[in-house]
Design a protein around this motif. Structure first.
Motif, PDB file in Angstrom:
ATOM      1  N   HIS A 140      43.933  27.188  56.025  1.00  0.00           N
ATOM      2  CA  HIS A 140      43.663  25.899  55.376  1.00  0.00           C
ATOM      3  C   HIS A 140      44.002  24.697  56.241  1.00  0.00           C
ATOM      4  CE1 HIS A 140      43.012  28.320  51.929  1.00  0.00           C
ATOM      5  NE2 HIS A 140      44.284  28.659  51.797  1.00  0.00           N
ATOM      6  N   CYS A 141      44.572  24.930  57.418  1.00  0.00           N
ATOM      7  CA  CYS A 141      45.038  23.802  58.228  1.00  0.00           C
ATOM      8  C   CYS A 141      44.090  23.520  59.384  1.00  0.00           C
ATOM      9  CB  CYS A 141      46.429  24.087  58.793  1.00  0.00           C
ATOM     10  SG  CYS A 141      47.634  24.332  57.497  1.00  0.00           S
ATOM     11  N   GLY A 142      43.516  22.332  59.386  1.00  0.00           N
ATOM     12  CA  GLY A 142      42.723  21.903  60.527  1.00  0.00           C
ATOM     13  C   GLY A 142      43.639  21.405  61.632  1.00  0.00           C
ATOM     14  N   VAL A 143      44.722  20.777  61.254  1.00  0.00           N
ATOM     15  CA  VAL A 143      45.669  20.210  62.217  1.00  0.00           C
ATOM     16  C   VAL A 143      47.096  20.494  61.745  1.00  0.00           C
ATOM     17  CG1 VAL A 143      46.519  18.065  63.275  1.00  0.00           C
ATOM     18  CG2 VAL A 143      44.082  18.319  62.792  1.00  0.00           C
ATOM     19  N   ILE A 144      47.933  20.892  62.698  1.00  0.00           N
ATOM     20  CA  ILE A 144      49.350  21.104  62.400  1.00  0.00           C
ATOM     21  C   ILE A 144      50.148  20.315  63.436  1.00  0.00           C
ATOM     22  CG2 ILE A 144      51.207  22.816  62.259  1.00  0.00           C
ATOM     23  CD1 ILE A 144      49.105  24.948  61.714  1.00  0.00           C
ATOM     24  N   ALA A 145      51.123  19.560  62.979  1.00  0.00           N
ATOM     25  CA  ALA A 145      51.996  18.859  63.938  1.00  0.00           C
ATOM     26  C   ALA A 145      53.441  19.102  63.533  1.00  0.00           C
ATOM     27  CB  ALA A 145      51.688  17.373  63.961  1.00  0.00           C
ATOM     28  N   SER A 146      54.246  19.474  64.540  1.00  0.00           N
ATOM     29  CA  SER A 146      55.650  19.791  64.291  1.00  0.00           C
ATOM     30  C   SER A 146      56.536  18.934  65.166  1.00  0.00           C
ATOM     31  CB  SER A 146      55.897  21.270  64.623  1.00  0.00           C
ATOM     32  OG  SER A 146      57.280  21.500  64.808  1.00  0.00           O
ATOM     33  N   GLU A 147      57.710  18.614  64.640  1.00  0.00           N
ATOM     34  CA  GLU A 147      58.698  17.879  65.425  1.00  0.00           C
ATOM     35  C   GLU A 147      59.016  18.618  66.727  1.00  0.00           C
ATOM     36  OE1 GLU A 147      62.217  16.319  63.236  1.00  0.00           O
ATOM     37  OE2 GLU A 147      63.342  17.186  64.886  1.00  0.00           O
ATOM     38  N   GLU A 148      58.863  19.930  66.725  1.00  0.00           N
ATOM     39  CA  GLU A 148      59.247  20.730  67.895  1.00  0.00           C
ATOM     40  C   GLU A 148      58.145  20.917  68.927  1.00  0.00           C
ATOM     41  OE1 GLU A 148      62.268  21.569  68.579  1.00  0.00           O
ATOM     42  OE2 GLU A 148      63.170  21.091  66.645  1.00  0.00           O
ATOM     43  N   ASN A 149      56.911  20.459  68.644  1.00  0.00           N
ATOM     44  CA  ASN A 149      55.828  20.642  69.606  1.00  0.00           C
ATOM     45  C   ASN A 149      55.381  19.297  70.181  1.00  0.00           C
ATOM     46  OD1 ASN A 149      55.224  23.029  67.384  1.00  0.00           O
ATOM     47  ND2 ASN A 149      55.019  23.648  69.512  1.00  0.00           N
ATOM     48  N   ASP A 150      55.071  19.289  71.484  1.00  0.00           N
ATOM     49  CA  ASP A 150      54.691  18.029  72.134  1.00  0.00           C
ATOM     50  C   ASP A 150      53.463  17.406  71.479  1.00  0.00           C
ATOM     51  OD1 ASP A 150      56.568  19.102  73.750  1.00  0.00           O
ATOM     52  OD2 ASP A 150      55.502  18.744  75.635  1.00  0.00           O
ATOM     53  N   GLU A 151      52.462  18.246  71.234  1.00  0.00           N
ATOM     54  CA  GLU A 151      51.177  17.762  70.730  1.00  0.00           C
ATOM     55  C   GLU A 151      50.843  18.455  69.423  1.00  0.00           C
ATOM     56  OE1 GLU A 151      49.333  15.560  72.272  1.00  0.00           O
ATOM     57  OE2 GLU A 151      50.469  15.464  74.157  1.00  0.00           O
ATOM     58  N   PRO A 152      50.043  17.803  68.557  1.00  0.00           N
ATOM     59  CA  PRO A 152      49.563  18.503  67.356  1.00  0.00           C
ATOM     60  C   PRO A 152      48.721  19.701  67.757  1.00  0.00           C
ATOM     61  CG  PRO A 152      49.060  16.159  67.241  1.00  0.00           C
ATOM     62  CD  PRO A 152      49.566  16.426  68.623  1.00  0.00           C
TER      63      PRO A 152
END
Ligand code: AHM
Ligand code: MG
Length: 336
Positions: free
Chosen positions: A93-105
């Motif tokens: 269901h996720c087109g985009v995921i962004a995490s505090e721990e990853n440089d880029e989405p």
């Protein structure tokens, strides 16, 4: 045997049932949003089981690496991040995921309708001392064909759901899908979250304030003046306030949401734009506080109206009871 009618006081409403009921009430719902939230809940339960065994599993301590924020990464942060990335990707269901721990989405599933932003393990400096930590998340709708980064850089007012899990004495999942704020407590034997606090309302005024007082010398004079005000005897106004500070946003925000009062992480000379992250910490919390009748500001602007320009942008964060946040703003505006 006679037919049996359900007894709601015997078995409470589960998180799944609550989310499903929301879907059934939404005309045209496809079930994807419901499924997405169930996947978030699954990830939280997996993280919870590892957090609960952290001391046993030899997971405490630093990996020796640093994250994009230049901070030391702990093993549980890495684990929590991977669990969320895996479970959300698998959900489809996720087109985009962004995490505090990853440089880029991260672009996840073509056609995935949602953008999910999260702090996988908030308050990680507290892990080693067995103090409460949490997971924070926000959900927005994907706007294809908007580029991935731009789809993460959206003001918090576009959030369609947000929540957090607090790994405290019990594990609590606090959620809003735009219809109030509800808390669910994990029954570890059953492995389900049960509705424990429906329709949470943040009191209009509280009696405690939460801020890292150790930063006082680095604050602007008006913020020092506000902190003095909170500590100065004024019986009629209900002052002084008690001081409470855990150092895990999830724990400090949860107490403030339930009991009222104010949490502040203002800008200071060391962190001129504040310390907390707009996308992963400030926006989801601001959404929840507004949904519960509270308020959230940078001191000058409503948090949910801040236009992000960077996925790891930091922002001054002040949230809590409406009246207490209004007093803070009056100090910042020089009215007091
Ligand atoms: P993190 O553990 O995700 O990096 O979050 C930052 C934490 C917040 O949980 C908390 O509110 C704040 O940093 C505490 O900062 P400080 O130790 O400067 O008071
Ligand atoms: Mg955090």
């Amino acid at each position: 045997m006679d037919s049996v009618s359900p007894n709601p006081s015997l078995i409470g409403t589960t998180l799944r049932e609550h989310v499903l009921a929301g879907m059934q009430a939404a005309p045209g719902a496809t079930g994807e949003f419901t499924s997405l939230l169930n996947h978030v809940s699954l990830a939280v339960r997996i993280i919870n089981s590892r957090v609960r065994a952290a001391g046993l599993a030899g997971l405490l301590g630093y990996t020796g690496e640093t994250n994009v924020q230049g901070e030391q990464v702990q093993k549980l942060d890495v684990y929590a991040n991977e669990v969320l990335l895996n479970v959300l990707t698998r959900s489809g269901h996720c087109g985009v995921i962004a995490s505090e721990e990853n440089d880029e989405p991260i672009y996840s599933n073509h056609g995935g309708k949602y953008v999910v932003l999260f702090d996988p393990l908030d308050g990680s400096s507290n892990i080693d001392t067995n103090v409460s930590i949490g997971t924070i998340f926000a959900v927005l709708r994907r706007r294809e064909p908007t580029p991935i980064v731009d789809d993460a850089l959206r003001p918090g007012r576009e959030i369609v759901a947000a929540g957090y899990a607090l790994y405290g004495p019990s594990t609590v999942f606090v959620l809003s899908t735009g219809h109030g704020v509800h808390a669910f407590t994990l029954d570890p034997n059953v492995g389900e979250f049960f509705l424990s606090m429906p329709n949470i309302r943040c009191p209009k005024k509280g009696n405690s304030y939460s801020v890292n007082e150790g930063n006082c010398a680095r604050w602007a004079p008006e913020i020092r003046k506000w902190s003095e005000h909170m500590k100065t005897e004024d019986k009629a106004g209900g002052y002084p306030y008690g001081h409470r500070y855990v150092g895990s946003l999830v724990a400090d925000a949860h107490r403030t949401l339930m009991k009222g009062g104010i949490f502040a992480y203002p800008e200071d000379s060391k962190s001129p734009t504040g310390k907390l992250r707009l996308l992963y910490e400030a926006n989801p919390m601001a959404y929840l506080f507004e949904q519960a009748g509270g308020a959230a500001t940078t001191g000058k602007h409503r948090i949910l109206d801040v236009q992000p320009t960077n996925v790891h942008q930091r922002v001054p964060l002040v949230l809590g009871s409406k009246d207490d946040v209004a007093v803070y703003k009056e100090f910042v505006e020089g009215k007091r």
